[in-house]
Design a protein around this motif. Structure first.
Motif, PDB file in Angstrom:
ATOM      1  N   PRO A 174      -8.217  -4.970   3.267  1.00  0.00           N
ATOM      2  CA  PRO A 174      -7.750  -5.028   2.050  1.00  0.00           C
ATOM      3  C   PRO A 174      -6.308  -5.787   2.052  1.00  0.00           C
ATOM      4  O   PRO A 174      -5.280  -5.190   2.127  1.00  0.00           O
ATOM      5  CB  PRO A 174      -7.489  -3.617   1.403  1.00  0.00           C
TER       6      PRO A 174
ATOM      7  N   VAL B 279     -10.247   3.376  -3.722  1.00  0.00           N
ATOM      8  CA  VAL B 279      -9.301   4.313  -2.802  1.00  0.00           C
ATOM      9  C   VAL B 279     -10.128   5.531  -2.698  1.00  0.00           C
ATOM     10  O   VAL B 279     -10.519   6.061  -3.438  1.00  0.00           O
ATOM     11  CB  VAL B 279      -8.119   4.371  -3.600  1.00  0.00           C
TER      12      VAL B 279
ATOM     13  N   TYR C  23      -2.717  -7.485  -6.304  1.00  0.00           N
ATOM     14  CA  TYR C  23      -4.043  -7.794  -6.543  1.00  0.00           C
ATOM     15  C   TYR C  23      -4.165  -9.281  -5.926  1.00  0.00           C
ATOM     16  O   TYR C  23      -3.287 -10.018  -5.653  1.00  0.00           O
ATOM     17  CB  TYR C  23      -4.413  -7.661  -7.878  1.00  0.00           C
TER      18      TYR C  23
ATOM     19  N   SER D 129     -17.110  -1.820   5.808  1.00  0.00           N
ATOM     20  CA  SER D 129     -17.040  -2.784   4.704  1.00  0.00           C
ATOM     21  C   SER D 129     -17.919  -3.936   4.679  1.00  0.00           C
ATOM     22  O   SER D 129     -17.584  -4.917   4.971  1.00  0.00           O
ATOM     23  CB  SER D 129     -15.427  -3.458   4.607  1.00  0.00           C
TER      24      SER D 129
ATOM     25  N   ASP E 235      -8.861  -1.243  -9.270  1.00  0.00           N
ATOM     26  CA  ASP E 235      -8.608  -2.543  -9.697  1.00  0.00           C
ATOM     27  C   ASP E 235      -7.451  -2.588 -10.866  1.00  0.00           C
ATOM     28  O   ASP E 235      -6.582  -3.358 -10.823  1.00  0.00           O
ATOM     29  CB  ASP E 235      -9.787  -3.220  -9.968  1.00  0.00           C
TER      30      ASP E 235
ATOM     31  N   HIS F 288     -11.995  -6.094  -5.272  1.00  0.00           N
ATOM     32  CA  HIS F 288     -12.791  -5.049  -5.531  1.00  0.00           C
ATOM     33  C   HIS F 288     -12.364  -3.798  -4.760  1.00  0.00           C
ATOM     34  O   HIS F 288     -12.846  -3.756  -3.686  1.00  0.00           O
ATOM     35  CB  HIS F 288     -14.246  -5.183  -5.751  1.00  0.00           C
ATOM     36  N   MET F 289     -11.158  -2.928  -5.169  1.00  0.00           N
ATOM     37  CA  MET F 289     -10.814  -2.152  -4.397  1.00  0.00           C
ATOM     38  C   MET F 289     -11.195  -0.668  -4.577  1.00  0.00           C
ATOM     39  O   MET F 289     -11.455  -0.411  -5.885  1.00  0.00           O
ATOM     40  CB  MET F 289      -9.219  -2.002  -4.412  1.00  0.00           C
TER      41      MET F 289
ATOM     42  N   GLY G 230      -8.860  -8.287  -1.778  1.00  0.00           N
ATOM     43  CA  GLY G 230      -8.750  -7.427  -2.378  1.00  0.00           C
ATOM     44  C   GLY G 230      -9.074  -7.222  -3.987  1.00  0.00           C
ATOM     45  O   GLY G 230      -8.623  -6.534  -4.748  1.00  0.00           O
TER      46      GLY G 230
ATOM     47  N   GLY H  65       0.719  -1.290   0.231  1.00  0.00           N
ATOM     48  CA  GLY H  65       0.055   0.112   0.015  1.00  0.00           C
ATOM     49  C   GLY H  65       0.750   1.413  -0.094  1.00  0.00           C
ATOM     50  O   GLY H  65       0.498   2.226  -0.709  1.00  0.00           O
TER      51      GLY H  65
ATOM     52  N   ARG I 288     -13.176  -3.590  -1.011  1.00  0.00           N
ATOM     53  CA  ARG I 288     -12.159  -3.195  -0.015  1.00  0.00           C
ATOM     54  C   ARG I 288     -11.563  -1.712  -0.153  1.00  0.00           C
ATOM     55  O   ARG I 288     -11.447  -1.500  -1.440  1.00  0.00           O
ATOM     56  CB  ARG I 288     -11.074  -4.215  -0.038  1.00  0.00           C
ATOM     57  N   TYR I 289     -11.557  -0.898   1.110  1.00  0.00           N
ATOM     58  CA  TYR I 289     -11.267   0.424   0.840  1.00  0.00           C
ATOM     59  C   TYR I 289     -10.059   0.541   1.410  1.00  0.00           C
ATOM     60  O   TYR I 289      -9.424   0.138   2.503  1.00  0.00           O
ATOM     61  CB  TYR I 289     -12.238   1.256   1.737  1.00  0.00           C
ATOM     62  N   LEU I 290      -9.242   1.504   0.599  1.00  0.00           N
ATOM     63  CA  LEU I 290      -7.844   2.049   0.827  1.00  0.00           C
ATOM     64  C   LEU I 290      -7.860   3.679   1.234  1.00  0.00           C
ATOM     65  O   LEU I 290      -8.278   4.333   0.245  1.00  0.00           O
ATOM     66  CB  LEU I 290      -6.711   1.598   0.001  1.00  0.00           C
TER      67      LEU I 290
END
Lengths: 246, 227
Positions: free
Chosen positions: A150, A130, A121, A196, A112, A127-128, A125, A90, A201-203
């Motif tokens: 994630p 940001v 990937y 979530s 993605d 379906h990312m 993770g 990350g 998944r969120y970054l």
């Protein structure tokens, strides 16, 4: 009766060794216990040793003997999450986004695609999304229902992320939770907490710290701590880097 | 009607105990083993992520509360192995017994396949003929009661704290496997999934800050248009 010694385990997977008494064994088991939960799958664990280290050992023994898991595969999984996949992934993404506006725009639009191109990937993770921190909005990520996180960008979640306290409180009192992490947001910054609840998944893309002008991507990545990508910390200031005492 | 895992917003848990950034990934060796064993067992293909989550949720409140994270995983995988018939309770009671080769052994995850399997993951988006009813900017209301509509006490991903609330669609994620069906062997039933932002004031009796928001990913079945 066939005797499966340790060498014979290697033969597992060849159909002629199907164990045809399994169904019988199951029915006998159902009658053989007074425990009202004996057939209750969510009490299945009660039939294993209570000590968790022994419990996992017992399961591994059973599954290995039956040819269902390969201990070497477990070693491989552990090596990957212990040594190869972690917040350094990350941090690379964040440092690049801080350095390259076109990359950042792509990352925010279609994470993605960008992460696939960076070979970041995989499991947990798939379906990312940001989300960018700004002076107006501070983003923070939680999973109240379990502990979704994630993995390809941050690795296995830390204990606090999986704790009841974080899961219960992050959505209702994010500012008090941030205070537990020593963070106070400036006046006028609103908090947006991402729970979530699906497979997305969120970054968090943290704000670039003051005093980081002119640093290259590698130096910037060193400022990106794990927690700032979950939204429970800010990026490290260049002057606060551990070991930077020279 | 809720289960013990549905803890968002709950009072009384005390401070978050923050561990340091460079704490070991696995505090105990058995943590690592439990995680790896769970992933390798899932590779047998006898359950999906929704059945797996639901198994952990069905732990008794006493066990769920008392168990550490990886103890829940262990209880979950033991339950799944028995529920799907891969192992029997007797197998669990006699780990040293010689049960012989298992019909599923040919599906065993080999060490060589691990990296590839983890890198490809298991995407949950699926083609669907359910048309999206909402778009970003729409105001939507969640179901009055969170809960599975197909199986009493079944799996759902609408947390109780977000039931009966009005929010605004902020993202459309495409069509994804619907956990309320998938967890119970009722098919993938993919449908539109949205990120919906709720003002803190719509969720809590006393909001910590009126301007704050909580965003949840919610399936179309959980939502109706709010006029």
């Amino acid at each position: 009766m066939l005797n499966f010694g340790s060498n014979d385990v290697q033969l597992c997977g060849t159909p002629k060794f199907y164990w045809n008494s399994r169904g019988v064994a199951r029915r006998v088991t159902g009658m053989a216990h007074d425990d009202p939960h004996s057939d209750d799958p969510h009490h299945a664990h009660a039939h294993l040793p209570p000590d968790p280290a022994l419990r996992v050992k017992a399961l591994e023994t059973i599954l290995t003997k039956r040819g269902l898991i390969d201990p070497a595969a477990l070693d491989e999984i552990i090596d990957i999450y212990q040594n190869k996949i972690g917040p350094q992934n990350g941090a690379r993404v964040v440092a690049k986004a801080w350095s390259d506006p076109a990359f950042k725009a792509q990352l925010l639009a279609d994470a993605d695609q960008v992460l696939r191109e960076m070979d970041i990937y995989g499991r947990q993770g798939e379906h990312m999304v940001v989300v960018e921190n700004t002076p107006e909005t501070h983003n923070m990520v939680v999973c109240t229902l379990c502990s979704c996180y994630p993995w390809p960008v941050l690795g296995i979640p830390p204990a606090w992320y999986k704790s009841d306290a974080y899961r219960a409180r992050a959505v209702r009192e994010p500012r008090k939770v941030l205070a537990d992490f020593g963070i106070t947001l400036p006046e006028g910054t609103k908090v947006r907490v991402w729970d979530s609840t699906a497979e997305v998944r969120y970054l968090v893309l943290p704000m670039r710290p003051a005093g980081s002008d002119g640093l290259d991507e590698e130096a910037l990545a060193a400022l990106v701590n794990r927690d700032c990508m979950v939204g429970t910390a800010l990026a490290t200031s260049p002057g606060d880097l551990a070991g930077d005492t020279a | 009607m809720s289960r013990v895992h549905d803890m968002g917003g709950r009072f009384g848990d005390g401070p978050v105990e923050v561990d340091v950034e460079d704490a070991p990934v696995f505090k105990e060796e058995w943590h690592a083993r439990a995680l790896a064993l769970t992933l390798a067992s899932a590779g047998l293909g006898q359950w999906n992520i929704d059945t797996s989550r639901h198994m952990r949720e069905r732990l008794s409140p006493q066990d769920y509360t008392a168990f550490s994270y990886y103890e829940k995983w262990l209880a979950g995988v033991a339950g799944l192995l028995v529920e799907t018939g891969v192992l029997t309770v007797q197998d669990l009671q006699t780990p040293e017994a010689d049960g012989g080769c298992h019909p599923l052994a040919e599906r065993r995850l080999s060490a060589e396949r691990v990296a590839g399997v983890l890198a490809s993951g298991g995407p949950s988006d699926r083609a669907s003929d359910v048309a999206p009813q909402f778009k970003p900017g729409d105001k939507v209301r969640t179901l009055t009661h969170a809960g599975n509509r197909f199986v009493d006490g079944g799996h759902t991903r609408l947390p109780s704290y977000a039931a009966g609330a009005v929010g605004e669609v902020v993202l459309y994620h495409g069509t994804h496997v619907f956990p309320d069906r998938s967890a119970h062997g009722l098919g993938d039933a993919p449908e539109p999934l949205y990120a919906v932002a709720f003002p803190a004031t719509a969720l809590w009796v006393i909001a910590e800050d009126d301007g704050d928001e909580v965003v949840l990913d919610l399936w179309q079945s959980y939502l109706e248009l709010a006029s």
